[in-house]
Design an enzyme around this catalytic site. Sequence first.
Site, mmCIF file in Angstrom:
data_model
loop_
_atom_site.group_PDB
_atom_site.id
_atom_site.type_symbol
_atom_site.label_atom_id
_atom_site.label_comp_id
_atom_site.label_asym_id
_atom_site.label_seq_id
_atom_site.Cartn_x
_atom_site.Cartn_y
_atom_site.Cartn_z
ATOM 1 N N HIS A 1 1.018 -1.030 0.012
ATOM 2 C CA HIS A 1 0.020 0.016 -0.143
ATOM 3 C C HIS A 1 1.031 1.221 -0.114
ATOM 4 C CE1 HIS A 1 -3.863 1.975 1.432
ATOM 5 N NE2 HIS A 1 -3.304 2.936 1.161
ATOM 6 N N HIS B 1 -7.883 -6.996 7.000
ATOM 7 C CA HIS B 1 -7.593 -5.756 8.157
ATOM 8 C C HIS B 1 -7.856 -6.343 9.313
ATOM 9 C CE1 HIS B 1 -7.120 -1.957 9.719
ATOM 10 N NE2 HIS B 1 -6.782 -1.663 8.683
ATOM 11 N N GLU C 1 -2.347 -1.974 -3.367
ATOM 12 C CA GLU C 1 -3.769 -1.048 -2.940
ATOM 13 C C GLU C 1 -3.472 0.256 -2.444
ATOM 14 O OE1 GLU C 1 -4.624 -3.511 0.405
ATOM 15 O OE2 GLU C 1 -3.504 -2.510 1.922
#
Length: 250
Positions: free
Chosen positions: A47, A199, A78
């Site tokens: 990310h 997550h 991402e």
Amino acid sequence: MTRPKTALSVNLNKVALVRNTRHLNIPNVARAASICLQAGAHGITVHPRPDARHIRGEDVPALHEVVCHHPGAEYNIEGNPFHNLMEHVRRLRPHQCTLVPDTEGQFTSDHGWDMAVDAQRLLPIVEEARSLGVRVSLFMDPEPSMMAAVRDVGADRIELYTESYARAWGTPRQSELLDRFAKAAQAALDVGLGVNAGHDLNRDNLTDFLRHVPGVREVSIGHAFIADALELGYAATVRAYLDAIDAAFA
């Protein structure tokens, strides 16, 4: 019919975060990726945020090269497509891009897209990524009513934002949250979407989640994975998470 096992994608942001505290390139992010893939991880996730507080711009192509040397492994980039994500997608054409609605400098991702608000501006982004041959996943809260709109913008998958489940795991609310995620996943499957999740999933809560939530194709795990790796090492941690996945399919 036997359902396919969930793939494990290792998020390496926290390896980069530790590296960035010194100027020695230790720990080495590319080496971490290689060890994880050799140990059986199915993919790597990064990310790259605009502030480069963990993954830096130069890490993204370096990790792409590592993944390319492991046939069958997938690379997932991402981030917010209205920040710096799409430059990496255009240049590298990863297997998957996961679009996340975080703000610049945000501590961590903490909510999914609101399709009533975001669908029209996401539409050209999704179209462009898919035209490049990149699978598109949208980071979503467990809201069944949103899934048809995700399909309508052309996305291939959702990634369920699982922090609420992780907080409820081991409490009286665990069953309620599992039911909520199961309904959201089924709604996605019903409109033809694939389902990812991530997550705050960890070795303790992952098996229960995969037992109860249908059709999860991939989990992306970073913070807990790296915390475990500090004690166990990368390779043993990959095997531990693969064991947790296997237990859900036993």
